[in-house]
Design a protein around this motif. Structure first.
Motif, short mmCIF file in Angstrom:
data_model
loop_
_atom_site.label_atom_id
_atom_site.label_comp_id
_atom_site.label_asym_id
_atom_site.label_seq_id
_atom_site.Cartn_x
_atom_site.Cartn_y
_atom_site.Cartn_z
N GLU A 81 -10.70 -3.76 18.95
CA GLU A 81 -9.91 -2.74 19.63
C GLU A 81 -10.73 -1.85 20.55
OE1 GLU A 81 -9.24 -0.64 15.52
OE2 GLU A 81 -8.20 0.31 17.15
N GLU B 219 1.78 2.68 18.10
CA GLU B 219 0.39 3.11 17.98
C GLU B 219 0.32 4.63 17.85
OE1 GLU B 219 -2.32 2.84 16.84
OE2 GLU B 219 -3.47 1.48 18.10
N ARG C 275 4.14 -3.94 24.81
CA ARG C 275 3.16 -4.97 24.46
C ARG C 275 3.46 -5.63 23.11
NH1 ARG C 275 1.01 0.22 24.26
NH2 ARG C 275 -0.44 0.85 22.61
N ARG D 70 -1.17 -7.80 15.07
CA ARG D 70 -1.43 -6.89 16.20
C ARG D 70 -1.01 -7.63 17.47
NH1 ARG D 70 -7.13 -4.87 18.83
NH2 ARG D 70 -6.15 -3.49 20.37
N HIS D 71 -0.51 -6.88 18.44
CA HIS D 71 -0.05 -7.50 19.71
C HIS D 71 -1.21 -8.22 20.42
CE1 HIS D 71 -2.19 -4.51 22.07
NE2 HIS D 71 -1.81 -3.64 21.15
N GLN E 186 -4.42 3.36 25.36
CA GLN E 186 -2.97 3.19 25.52
C GLN E 186 -2.20 4.19 24.66
OE1 GLN E 186 -2.48 -1.45 26.51
NE2 GLN E 186 -3.33 -1.01 24.52
N GLY E 187 -2.40 4.13 23.33
CA GLY E 187 -1.59 4.96 22.44
C GLY E 187 -0.13 4.59 22.61
N HIS F 293 0.07 -2.32 16.03
CA HIS F 293 -1.09 -1.98 16.86
C HIS F 293 -2.36 -1.84 16.01
CE1 HIS F 293 1.65 -0.94 20.21
NE2 HIS F 293 2.49 -0.71 19.20
N GLY F 294 -3.50 -1.79 16.72
CA GLY F 294 -4.80 -1.80 16.05
C GLY F 294 -5.01 -0.64 15.09
N MET F 295 -4.91 0.60 15.59
CA MET F 295 -5.15 1.75 14.71
C MET F 295 -4.03 1.88 13.69
SD MET F 295 -6.73 4.54 17.35
CE MET F 295 -7.19 5.75 16.10
N ASN G 191 -6.35 -3.00 27.37
CA ASN G 191 -7.36 -3.39 26.37
C ASN G 191 -8.58 -3.96 27.09
OD1 ASN G 191 -4.97 -4.78 23.95
ND2 ASN G 191 -5.90 -2.75 23.96
#
Ligand SMILES: O=C(O)[C@@H](CO)OP(=O)(O)O
Length: 215
Positions: free
Chosen positions: A212, A82, A58, A8-9, A21-22, A150-152, A15
């Motif tokens: 996140e 994301e 990012r 993940r970035h 962000q999406g 990304h997280g999700m 954040n």
């Protein structure tokens, strides 16, 4: 056996401010850049051959830092972006109205085809993430790719490989610059397919990373 590393970035300004962000973007903080350097130090002797990144700023910045350490170029794959969070992008998580919160809840409560208005569903996210992972199988034999996402998006990918619904990503904590790994296993005893070797490892970071939702 194909091994694919997942990162993940690093931490971004939004954040840290708890803003959504999406597919909108904000810059890495100084801490986020340091996290990227630390994950780069961790992987630089692992024989990484390809760094493939979401095309958002990012992730590209994080990928560039890792690529410099590994001596690889960065390839761009928009499928690693994301989740598109539609009309809630750029908003502060803590000031959503009840109606807006109910849109966001559809992403995590299993509502079929649930999405934020003008956004993407978790099923759509999981299909494009899985397609990106599967395309690593087309790389030359012996390749060791590292994906920056990304997280999700990564949580959704790991959840669905485990046979869980995409929204099970809420049960996975993937902090900024955490390292995960998937292997594609061909075994006469086990069903061939992707196996989760590790998820969310932050042992290379020298200070606590936010999760996140920054709690
Ligand atoms: O888009 C965001 O705000 C968060 C949501 O989890 O994802 P990431 O910081 O990993 O891009």
């Amino acid at each position: 056996m194909l091994q694919v590393y997942l990162v993940r970035h690093g931490e971004t300004e939004w954040n840290a401010l708890r803003r959504i962000q999406g597919q909108s973007d904000s810059a890495l903080t100084a801490k986020g850049q340091r996290q990227a350097q630390q994950v780069a130090e961790r992987v630089k002797h692992m024989g990484i051959t390809h760094i493939i990144s979401s095309d958002l700023g990012r992730t590209r910045h994080t990928a560039d830092i890792i690529a410099r350490a590994c001596g690889c170029d960065v390839l761009s794959d928009p499928r690693l972006r994301e989740l598109d969070m539609g009309v809630l992008e750029m908003r502060d998580i803590d000031t959503l109205t009840l109606e807006e919160e109910s849109w966001r809840a559809q992403l995590v409560n299993g509502t079929p085809d649930g999405r934020i208005p003008k956004g993407e569903s978790m099923t759509e996210l999981s299909l494009r993430m899985r397609a990106s992972l599967d395309s690593c199988r087309e790389l030359p034999a012996g390749s060791i790719p590292l994906l920056v996402s990304h997280g999700m998006a990564l949580g959704c990918l790991i959840s669905t490989v485990l046979g869980l619904p995409p929204y099970a990503e809420r049960r996975l904590r993937l902090r900024n610059c955490s390292l995960s790994r998937m292997d594609f296993q061909q075994s006469p005893w086990l069903a061939p397919g992707w196996v989760v070797e590790t998820a969310g490892d932050t042992s290379h970071l020298d200070m606590p990373a936010l999760d996140e939702i920054q709690r």
